[in-house]
Each structure stands twice: as C-alpha cells, then as structure tokens.
Scaffold this motif. Sequence first.
Motif, PDB file in Angstrom:
ATOM      1  N   ARG A   1      73.765  37.205  17.456  1.00  0.00           N
ATOM      2  CA  ARG A   1      73.194  37.897  16.292  1.00  0.00           C
ATOM      3  C   ARG A   1      74.200  37.941  15.141  1.00  0.00           C
ATOM      4  O   ARG A   1      75.378  38.194  15.325  1.00  0.00           O
ATOM      5  N   LEU A   2      73.692  37.696  13.961  1.00  0.00           N
ATOM      6  CA  LEU A   2      74.478  37.780  12.730  1.00  0.00           C
ATOM      7  C   LEU A   2      73.832  38.825  11.837  1.00  0.00           C
ATOM      8  O   LEU A   2      72.616  38.836  11.668  1.00  0.00           O
TER       9      LEU A   2
ATOM     10  N   GLN B   1      69.708  34.931  13.676  1.00  0.00           N
ATOM     11  CA  GLN B   1      70.280  34.165  14.783  1.00  0.00           C
ATOM     12  C   GLN B   1      70.872  32.850  14.270  1.00  0.00           C
ATOM     13  O   GLN B   1      71.666  32.226  14.952  1.00  0.00           O
ATOM     14  N   ASN B   2      70.511  32.449  13.060  1.00  0.00           N
ATOM     15  CA  ASN B   2      70.942  31.183  12.485  1.00  0.00           C
ATOM     16  C   ASN B   2      71.963  31.439  11.375  1.00  0.00           C
ATOM     17  O   ASN B   2      71.678  32.175  10.419  1.00  0.00           O
ATOM     18  N   LEU B   3      73.143  30.817  11.476  1.00  0.00           N
ATOM     19  CA  LEU B   3      74.219  31.043  10.512  1.00  0.00           C
ATOM     20  C   LEU B   3      73.833  30.598   9.105  1.00  0.00           C
ATOM     21  O   LEU B   3      74.076  31.320   8.135  1.00  0.00           O
TER      22      LEU B   3
ATOM     23  N   ALA C   1      71.495  33.066   7.525  1.00  0.00           N
ATOM     24  CA  ALA C   1      72.205  34.302   7.198  1.00  0.00           C
ATOM     25  C   ALA C   1      73.057  34.115   5.946  1.00  0.00           C
ATOM     26  O   ALA C   1      73.078  34.986   5.062  1.00  0.00           O
ATOM     27  N   GLU C   2      73.757  32.982   5.855  1.00  0.00           N
ATOM     28  CA  GLU C   2      74.600  32.715   4.686  1.00  0.00           C
ATOM     29  C   GLU C   2      73.769  32.584   3.421  1.00  0.00           C
ATOM     30  O   GLU C   2      74.146  33.073   2.356  1.00  0.00           O
ATOM     31  N   GLU C   3      72.607  31.933   3.528  1.00  0.00           N
ATOM     32  CA  GLU C   3      71.719  31.772   2.375  1.00  0.00           C
ATOM     33  C   GLU C   3      71.193  33.130   1.905  1.00  0.00           C
ATOM     34  O   GLU C   3      71.179  33.419   0.707  1.00  0.00           O
ATOM     35  N   TYR C   4      70.810  33.966   2.849  1.00  0.00           N
ATOM     36  CA  TYR C   4      70.311  35.305   2.516  1.00  0.00           C
ATOM     37  C   TYR C   4      71.418  36.123   1.831  1.00  0.00           C
ATOM     38  O   TYR C   4      71.175  36.790   0.819  1.00  0.00           O
TER      39      TYR C   4
ATOM     40  N   VAL D   1      78.386  39.008   9.024  1.00  0.00           N
ATOM     41  CA  VAL D   1      79.298  39.399  10.099  1.00  0.00           C
ATOM     42  C   VAL D   1      78.584  39.216  11.436  1.00  0.00           C
ATOM     43  O   VAL D   1      77.352  39.257  11.499  1.00  0.00           O
ATOM     44  N   ASP D   2      79.367  39.032  12.474  1.00  0.00           N
ATOM     45  CA  ASP D   2      78.784  38.937  13.812  1.00  0.00           C
ATOM     46  C   ASP D   2      78.230  40.294  14.205  1.00  0.00           C
ATOM     47  O   ASP D   2      78.865  41.329  13.969  1.00  0.00           O
ATOM     48  N   GLY D   3      77.055  40.286  14.805  1.00  0.00           N
ATOM     49  CA  GLY D   3      76.463  41.532  15.258  1.00  0.00           C
ATOM     50  C   GLY D   3      77.311  42.201  16.327  1.00  0.00           C
ATOM     51  O   GLY D   3      77.454  43.413  16.343  1.00  0.00           O
TER      52      GLY D   3
END
Length: 179
Positions: free
Chosen positions: A86-87, A100-102, A105-108, A118-120
């Motif tokens: 989880r990110l 779940q996808n890096l 997450a980076e785009e968001y 950050v890592d969950g």
Amino acid sequence: MRKSFALHTEPHVAEVGETELLFEPEVFGDEFMDAYADLRDAQKEKGIDLENLAELDPSVIRHAMRALRQFLARQMLPESAELITRLDVVKDGKTLKSFQNLEEAEEYAAQRPGARVVDGLRLPTRVLVELLEWVVELFGGGGSRPTMSSSASATASRKAGTRGTAVSPSKASTRARGR
C-alpha cells in the motif's frame, strides 16, 4: 521403502514491531523462482547494485524497494500483501488517498501541490532486506539465495546479538600473574 513429507499448513509469521505479516504456509518452487526472477529483473532494469546504493538517484532506490515489497507480497497472504504494498498520498500529515500502484500514486500526488507518496507500512530498508533473506531461507530451499549475479544480491544482515567482551583464551593464558 516409504518416505513421508510434511506440508506446512499454518502461515509463517514475521513480527515487525507491532505488526504481524503473514506468509503462505508453502510456496511452490516455480512460483517462488518466478517472483525472484522478477525482483532481479527489476533491479537489473534500473541498474541497481544493492551493494552501492549511495550513488543512486532516490527515485531509482524507491523503485528498487517497491520491487522488493512486491516480491515479498507474492509470498504473503492477501491481507499482509495489501498492507506491505500500500502507498499513501499524504499532505500536511493527512492521508489523501491510498494506492497499490506507484505510478498512479505519484501521478495523483503530482496533481496536489505539497503532497507526497509514502509507504503505507513504513519499514527501514534493513528490515526489508532481512525479510527478503528470511523468505529466501523459508521458500528457496535453504540459507542461500537463488542463483543471480552478486551485484544484484542484497547485503547480508548483521548477526543477532552483541559482540562478546570476554578475553580470548590465548590472551588469558599468556598473562603474567602476580606482578
């Protein structure tokens, strides 16, 4: 002649602080090797040498650690796998959304000034490497890693415990007494 082989039926448990990560009771060799090959390929693709992380760009290291987490997740029960991969996108100490996808997450995060990924389940790198070594020992058939180039191998963990302070027998036997 007859030989019986026991199969593990209870999950393996890794206690990491207050968190328990549950690993599959048994992992088939081909599935384990496929997951390990994917980890190795991810490291090679990015030119990662785990023996020399100091010279790498932080984003490359982040992708390496992501690949390591994904490898571990493939050996875990679903709830633990979801937790370790989880990110969270956070801003001002508040979680905005989990992924779940890096790349997603980076785009968001990029669309929200001041937000970061950050890592969950935040873990020190040494713990991730120790988990890797433990999983390889559990499912890889012993204490050695599957065959791969040494530059892609993780550094060995320090031995548990503290160094002793006892005097060596050779030094003890050469002391002059009564002087």
